[in-house]
Design a protein around this motif. Sequence first.
Motif, PDB file in Angstrom:
ATOM      1  N   SER A   1     -66.888  13.356  -5.992  1.00  0.00           N
ATOM      2  CA  SER A   1     -66.952  14.614  -5.983  1.00  0.00           C
ATOM      3  C   SER A   1     -66.194  15.957  -6.380  1.00  0.00           C
ATOM      4  O   SER A   1     -66.257  17.191  -6.096  1.00  0.00           O
ATOM      5  CB  SER A   1     -65.706  14.449  -4.700  1.00  0.00           C
ATOM      6  OG  SER A   1     -64.852  15.679  -3.719  1.00  0.00           O
ATOM      7  N   ILE A   2     -64.869  14.576  -7.720  1.00  0.00           N
ATOM      8  CA  ILE A   2     -64.623  16.408  -8.350  1.00  0.00           C
ATOM      9  C   ILE A   2     -65.412  17.067  -9.308  1.00  0.00           C
ATOM     10  O   ILE A   2     -65.842  18.165  -9.634  1.00  0.00           O
ATOM     11  CB  ILE A   2     -63.957  15.782  -9.510  1.00  0.00           C
ATOM     12  CG1 ILE A   2     -62.471  15.466  -8.066  1.00  0.00           C
ATOM     13  CG2 ILE A   2     -63.035  16.558 -10.412  1.00  0.00           C
ATOM     14  CD1 ILE A   2     -61.531  13.622  -9.594  1.00  0.00           C
TER      15      ILE A   2
ATOM     16  N   GLY B   1     -70.423   4.852  -3.275  1.00  0.00           N
ATOM     17  CA  GLY B   1     -69.971   5.980  -3.624  1.00  0.00           C
ATOM     18  C   GLY B   1     -68.939   6.551  -2.347  1.00  0.00           C
ATOM     19  O   GLY B   1     -69.540   8.288  -1.898  1.00  0.00           O
ATOM     20  N   ARG B   2     -68.576   5.345  -1.763  1.00  0.00           N
ATOM     21  CA  ARG B   2     -67.632   6.010  -0.626  1.00  0.00           C
ATOM     22  C   ARG B   2     -66.165   7.156  -0.994  1.00  0.00           C
ATOM     23  O   ARG B   2     -66.297   6.644  -1.786  1.00  0.00           O
ATOM     24  CB  ARG B   2     -67.180   4.726   0.043  1.00  0.00           C
ATOM     25  CG  ARG B   2     -68.702   3.909   0.840  1.00  0.00           C
ATOM     26  CD  ARG B   2     -68.114   2.739   1.296  1.00  0.00           C
ATOM     27  NE  ARG B   2     -67.676   2.230   0.957  1.00  0.00           N
ATOM     28  CZ  ARG B   2     -66.682   0.514   1.299  1.00  0.00           C
ATOM     29  NH1 ARG B   2     -67.246   0.035   2.150  1.00  0.00           N
ATOM     30  NH2 ARG B   2     -66.316  -0.224  -0.066  1.00  0.00           N
ATOM     31  N   ARG B   3     -66.918   7.867   0.665  1.00  0.00           N
ATOM     32  CA  ARG B   3     -66.114   8.882   0.160  1.00  0.00           C
ATOM     33  C   ARG B   3     -64.400   8.639  -0.141  1.00  0.00           C
ATOM     34  O   ARG B   3     -63.830   9.616  -1.466  1.00  0.00           O
ATOM     35  CB  ARG B   3     -65.457   9.246   1.312  1.00  0.00           C
ATOM     36  CG  ARG B   3     -64.882  11.163   1.179  1.00  0.00           C
ATOM     37  CD  ARG B   3     -64.346  11.499   2.528  1.00  0.00           C
ATOM     38  NE  ARG B   3     -63.707  13.219   2.011  1.00  0.00           N
ATOM     39  CZ  ARG B   3     -62.934  13.802   3.554  1.00  0.00           C
ATOM     40  NH1 ARG B   3     -63.683  13.346   4.876  1.00  0.00           N
ATOM     41  NH2 ARG B   3     -62.612  14.699   3.408  1.00  0.00           N
TER      42      ARG B   3
ATOM     43  N   LEU C   1     -57.605  18.320  -9.180  1.00  0.00           N
ATOM     44  CA  LEU C   1     -56.721  17.711  -9.824  1.00  0.00           C
ATOM     45  C   LEU C   1     -55.550  16.422  -9.126  1.00  0.00           C
ATOM     46  O   LEU C   1     -55.226  15.602  -8.841  1.00  0.00           O
ATOM     47  CB  LEU C   1     -55.965  18.190 -11.209  1.00  0.00           C
ATOM     48  CG  LEU C   1     -54.673  17.010 -12.333  1.00  0.00           C
ATOM     49  CD1 LEU C   1     -56.032  15.677 -12.533  1.00  0.00           C
ATOM     50  CD2 LEU C   1     -54.691  17.957 -12.916  1.00  0.00           C
ATOM     51  N   GLU C   2     -55.044  17.985  -8.410  1.00  0.00           N
ATOM     52  CA  GLU C   2     -54.074  17.079  -7.499  1.00  0.00           C
ATOM     53  C   GLU C   2     -54.237  16.529  -6.204  1.00  0.00           C
ATOM     54  O   GLU C   2     -53.836  15.456  -5.737  1.00  0.00           O
ATOM     55  CB  GLU C   2     -53.474  18.867  -6.909  1.00  0.00           C
ATOM     56  CG  GLU C   2     -52.770  19.523  -7.803  1.00  0.00           C
ATOM     57  CD  GLU C   2     -52.260  21.254  -6.803  1.00  0.00           C
ATOM     58  OE1 GLU C   2     -52.180  20.949  -6.076  1.00  0.00           O
ATOM     59  OE2 GLU C   2     -51.312  22.032  -7.630  1.00  0.00           O
ATOM     60  N   ASP C   3     -55.874  17.026  -6.044  1.00  0.00           N
ATOM     61  CA  ASP C   3     -56.482  16.388  -4.447  1.00  0.00           C
ATOM     62  C   ASP C   3     -56.196  14.527  -5.871  1.00  0.00           C
ATOM     63  O   ASP C   3     -56.085  13.178  -4.563  1.00  0.00           O
ATOM     64  CB  ASP C   3     -57.928  16.566  -4.318  1.00  0.00           C
ATOM     65  CG  ASP C   3     -57.211  17.474  -3.066  1.00  0.00           C
ATOM     66  OD1 ASP C   3     -56.149  17.807  -2.870  1.00  0.00           O
ATOM     67  OD2 ASP C   3     -58.321  18.530  -2.678  1.00  0.00           O
ATOM     68  N   PHE C   4     -56.945  14.411  -6.441  1.00  0.00           N
ATOM     69  CA  PHE C   4     -57.301  13.381  -6.993  1.00  0.00           C
ATOM     70  C   PHE C   4     -55.858  12.127  -7.545  1.00  0.00           C
ATOM     71  O   PHE C   4     -55.781  11.200  -6.855  1.00  0.00           O
ATOM     72  CB  PHE C   4     -57.924  13.531  -8.220  1.00  0.00           C
ATOM     73  CG  PHE C   4     -58.180  11.583  -9.466  1.00  0.00           C
ATOM     74  CD1 PHE C   4     -59.303  11.208  -8.714  1.00  0.00           C
ATOM     75  CD2 PHE C   4     -57.238  11.972 -10.600  1.00  0.00           C
ATOM     76  CE1 PHE C   4     -59.518   9.765  -9.498  1.00  0.00           C
ATOM     77  CE2 PHE C   4     -57.761  10.666 -11.049  1.00  0.00           C
ATOM     78  CZ  PHE C   4     -58.741  10.142 -10.616  1.00  0.00           C
ATOM     79  N   ASN C   5     -54.205  12.897  -8.059  1.00  0.00           N
ATOM     80  CA  ASN C   5     -53.450  12.462  -7.842  1.00  0.00           C
ATOM     81  C   ASN C   5     -52.630  11.826  -6.836  1.00  0.00           C
ATOM     82  O   ASN C   5     -52.210  10.752  -6.826  1.00  0.00           O
ATOM     83  CB  ASN C   5     -52.254  13.503  -8.032  1.00  0.00           C
ATOM     84  CG  ASN C   5     -52.820  13.842 -10.015  1.00  0.00           C
ATOM     85  OD1 ASN C   5     -53.601  12.801 -10.658  1.00  0.00           O
ATOM     86  ND2 ASN C   5     -52.181  14.495 -10.877  1.00  0.00           N
TER      87      ASN C   5
END
Length: 789
Positions: free
Chosen positions: A621-622, A610-612, A513-517
Amino acid sequence: MEFEDSEGANSTSSDVRRNQTPETPTGRKQRKRKLKDPSITAEDYELWKNYDKWEAETKKIVEAVLKKLEDSNSNKPNEEDLLLTLKKKMQQLKEKCLQENIYVGVFGQTGAGKSTLLNAVFKEKSLLPTSSSGACTSAIIKVQSYEGRKFKAEIEFLSEQNWNDELKLLVELCGKEDSDDEVDDEDDMEVETAKNKLQTVYGSSGPEKSYEELVKMNIYQNIPKSGKKILREDNAEELSRKLDPYIRSQPCQTSKIYWPIVKSISVYIPYCQILPEGVVLIDFPGLGDSNKTRSEMWKTNLMNCSSVWIVSAICRAVNEKIVHEIFGTSIKSATNGGRCHDVAFICTKTDDIEEQEYARDYRLTNEEMNLTDDNDLLEYDGKQKQSCIRHRNKHVKETMKKQYEEKWTKLMTKGSTQLEFSKDDLCVYTVSAKQYWKLEQKEPSNIFAETEIPSLRKHIIDLYMKERKKVLNIYVSEVWGMLLLLISLNQNKQNEILKSRFNTINKAFQMSLEDFNEHLEDICRSLQDHLKHGVREAEKKSGQVIQQHIEPRGGRNYQGFHKTLKAICRNDGVFNSAKFGPIDINHDLSKPLHQKIDHFSDSTLQFNKGRRHSMEGRFNSIKLSLTNIIDEPLPTKSTAENAWVWKCRKDFMKTEINGLFYDLKKQITERKQHFYNAPSLSVQCSMKPAYEEATRKKGAGVLPFMKKILKEHVEEKHEEFFKDARDNAMEQFNDMKEKLKKEIHGRMTITLELGFSQWSGHNPLPDFQKEFDQITLIWNEVKDLSDSD
């Protein structure tokens, strides 16, 4: 003609299937009335029945589970909270709509045969009024099937205020007080269109009256207060007759005509055995409209179309300018947040051919046309015509397919934009409604060989089935996951394995979640940079853009241009000119910002990649990260009971994760429209004072004054309103960003809480084994179907 506020007049067309009226019976009896048509293969028909069966049975299971939960109770606060959450989840599953409308937009010039085509597609020869003579409504017409007993039409009128706003424009177009022309503009298309509307509504003297005189005639005294009129008839022909005054003007028509004040018309076919309920074919009148309300409705409906049909008579299809314009507009809509999955070119009137002339032009020999000296004259002519028709159909298909694939490639390269579908989804159909009706009555077995009307139905059904399968797959899996959770909850002791697992997975989720935010903030900064460049480009080009719009098109000395410019200003910068085509000053001024949004969206918001660093890549990724941790094996010392409970919980969490990201993609698709529209809407708001001031100018020689007002406003204010446009676009994106954060955090938190919850009270939960066994059978069938693709 008298109006009546009919029962159910306040319901919207999209709610008809869900808000049942007394004439719309509910229950599974209606579901048994399935399609019986040559265009439906046995395989499709069987799959269709299965979709209906699986949906109905799954909904029934959900209702049974919810009933059991509602009858349950607990004295412990933490278990009361858990029970409440379970009820809420099942209630959401019960209310979830699995059959959202699928829209197919139908475009083409008057005379292309759109209404005749739609009548043939729905197998109702007299459903929509057809005519070769002319004037037709500006309203959007939607056609769909429903579970009622009668043919029905729901007519929605413009509000009185909306019509009065348009009336001012029509009066000004017909007026002479601000004209500096040396001659009357009797041949001016804008004036003729305005006169036609005023004469239709107010009589032959309408164009000569002032705005105040026309308002006093109070035409809305006969319009229902609800703003809607419902027509119901036992057959299509009678409904079509009663629809006439709301769709067109007829030379011998004696009843009152209302089409200029109609906003939209929804037509419902009862017990349709041709196309599924929930598929809506929309007949678009043209590229926009002079009325702001209808124009906005036009854009919104186009954005929601999953498929676009571009209709043209076959003799003009290859070179017709309007076909190119509609194609460009459709692609533009699809790139700007639309939902279009495919584009189909439909060439009509294929039987309209001069066979001898065609055979001579294309040097077709008798051998190629399968003609012999043994053929009598009648047989010879018939065979020659059929051969020429087939040859032209094939030639036009190949030419248009190649032509638009090349145009597609240029558009994609020029805009660096990728869509949710490819050029392989561009289809060309050659049809003759006249031939279809002949074969349908005499030789139904030859319909597929001689006309492609059934192929168009198949085209729609394939689109529908694809969407239906995707939605049903997610839904059944979510219900199956919830039943896995419920049957594993009746544990009378604290499960230590679950506690340890929760800490590990919750930690992984919080990191994801932190990475997504952080990713959302990164792309937010990227968008900000894109828009900054867009603002600079828009500022540089603004003078040139406004100059192009305030001068007559094509560099000609068009004397009536002041009327067109007045109409543009009256409509806040947007006008569909009969002479010059669609005009949108606001979009053209903000175009550099839209282009930057396109580039940003291509790398970030598209879901065909689906590029990174794209949203799709981040979602994947999540999902992968959480799924890998969930799938880690339990310690070897775990008991069989622990292993069984954990399998139930992890499968539950996987189905919830899949459902979550499916819903998030849908939300992004829906909200992209607001994001894309923000710059032009903001520029429109900033330009409004200039539009209003220019509109107020009257008298001879008015054109230079209007041009000066618009030009000076852009010169003085452009820095301010392009920055406002940037800020409004960022506000829309930030709103979407915060909602995504909230949604993913809220739903994943509930998923983890439920996934690791335990019910340790003295009163066990109800037994859900029966419902679990039932949903498992359904899920296995649905999953096998998806796995086979």
